[in-house]
Structure formats: structure tokens, C-alpha cells
Design an enzyme around this catalytic site. Structure first.
Site, short mmCIF file in Angstrom:
data_model
loop_
_atom_site.label_atom_id
_atom_site.label_comp_id
_atom_site.label_asym_id
_atom_site.label_seq_id
_atom_site.Cartn_x
_atom_site.Cartn_y
_atom_site.Cartn_z
N GLU A 82 -120.36 48.44 -10.96
CA GLU A 82 -120.72 50.05 -10.73
C GLU A 82 -120.08 50.90 -9.62
OE1 GLU A 82 -122.68 51.27 -13.07
OE2 GLU A 82 -122.76 49.63 -14.21
N ASP B 110 -123.66 60.19 -12.10
CA ASP B 110 -124.16 58.96 -11.59
C ASP B 110 -124.06 59.04 -9.96
OD1 ASP B 110 -124.73 58.16 -13.97
OD2 ASP B 110 -123.05 56.99 -14.31
#
Ligand code: NAG
Length: 148
Positions: free
Chosen positions: A54, A71
Site C-alpha cells: 500500500e 488515500d
């Protein structure tokens, strides 16, 4: 003396603004201490692997998405549903400012990630995990790390 302490303070503030990239084992230790190992059945390896894909362990990582949301941080937690950036349509389920998810202190990010795992479909929230970690032998991810 006074000038020196001011310089030290400035130095500290400058360092705090630096992007912080954790090492795999340092992260393993922090995750273990935060009781992520086997949280909702996900071993430490799952968490370390997920965070790698991620954010590459970069606490300040930010990704702007096409829908206008962003994000944030080591777990790439999305502003539309989980944290607060200040705009009205956000749901802020983690009751946290998005900016708190990109600090060196991972406490808020971990609390929020636990909530995501518990209240959605486990780790399926994370594309990086689905693509690269799910269903694999993840024991390598904590290899050589001193986690108790
Ligand atoms: C970490 O993320 C920040 C913000 O996206 C970026 O500026 C920085 O270059 C990244 N650091 C590394 C080592 O990738």
C-alpha cells in the site's frame, strides 16, 4: 543557551516534516505491540505485506484518486469513508483527521485499520493486499525481526 535550544527546536520541527519510511522489522515490532498479530485472524505477515504494497512503509504517502478523495498514510486509508479532511460529504467513520494518519506515530492509523478490518470484509479493503498477499505464505515478512 537560549539560541541553542531554539535551534534544537527548529531542527526537531524540520525533522518532523520529513517523510518517515519505516523498516520492515521496526514496523513488525510496532504492529506486534499494537496487537495486530492475528487481529481478526490476520497474522503479522498479512499486516506487514499489506503495508508494504500500500505505501512501501512510507507514513507520509498520499494518493489522490479520481473521485476527489485521497488515500492517506502507511495503510492508504481513504478520506471519503474513513477520515476527515474538512469537506462535508465525508463520513469519517474512524473519527480522525486524515492528517493524523500520515504522522510517524502510527497509533491513529492502526486504530482505524483495525476498524476497517473488523467492520468491512477483512483485508479485502486493500487492493495491494488482495493482489500480492492474500492466500500466500507470509512468514517471510517477519523473518529476522525480533517480535515477541
Ligand atoms: C514518501 O511519501 C511522500 C509523500 O507522497 C513523498 O514525497 C516521499 O518521496 C516518499 N518517500 C519515499 C522514500 O518514497
Amino acid at each position: 543557551m537560549k539560541a541553542a535550544s531554539i535551534l534544537t527546536l527548529i531542527g526537531c520541527l524540520a525533522m518532523a516534516a520529513e517523510p518517515k519510511v519505516y523498516t520492515r522489522c521496526k514496523l513488525a515490532k510496532i504492529f506486534a505491540r499494537a496487537n495486530l498479530d492475528n487481529y481478526q485472524g490476520f497474522t503479522l505477515g498479512n499486516w506487514i505485506c499489506m503495508a508494504y504494497y500500500e505505501s512501501r512503509y512510507n507514513t507520509t504517502a498520499q494518493t489522490d484518486l479520481e473521485d476527489g478523495s485521497t488515500d492517506y498514510g502507511i495503510f492508504q486509508i481513504n478520506s471519503y469513508t474513513w477520515c476527515r479532511r474538512g469537506t462535508l460529504q465525508e463520513r469519517n467513520y474512524c473519527h480522525v483527521a486524515c492528517s493524523a494518519l500520515i504522522t510517524d506515530d502510527l497509533t491513529d492509523a492502526i486504530v482505524c485499520a483495525k476498524k476497517i478490518v473488523k467492520e468491512t470484509e477483512g483485508m479485502n479493503y486493500w487492493q495491494g493486499w488482495k493482489k500480492n498477499c492474500e492466500g500466500r505464505d507470509l512468514s517471510e515478512w517477519k523473518r529476522g525481526c525480533n517480535v515477541s
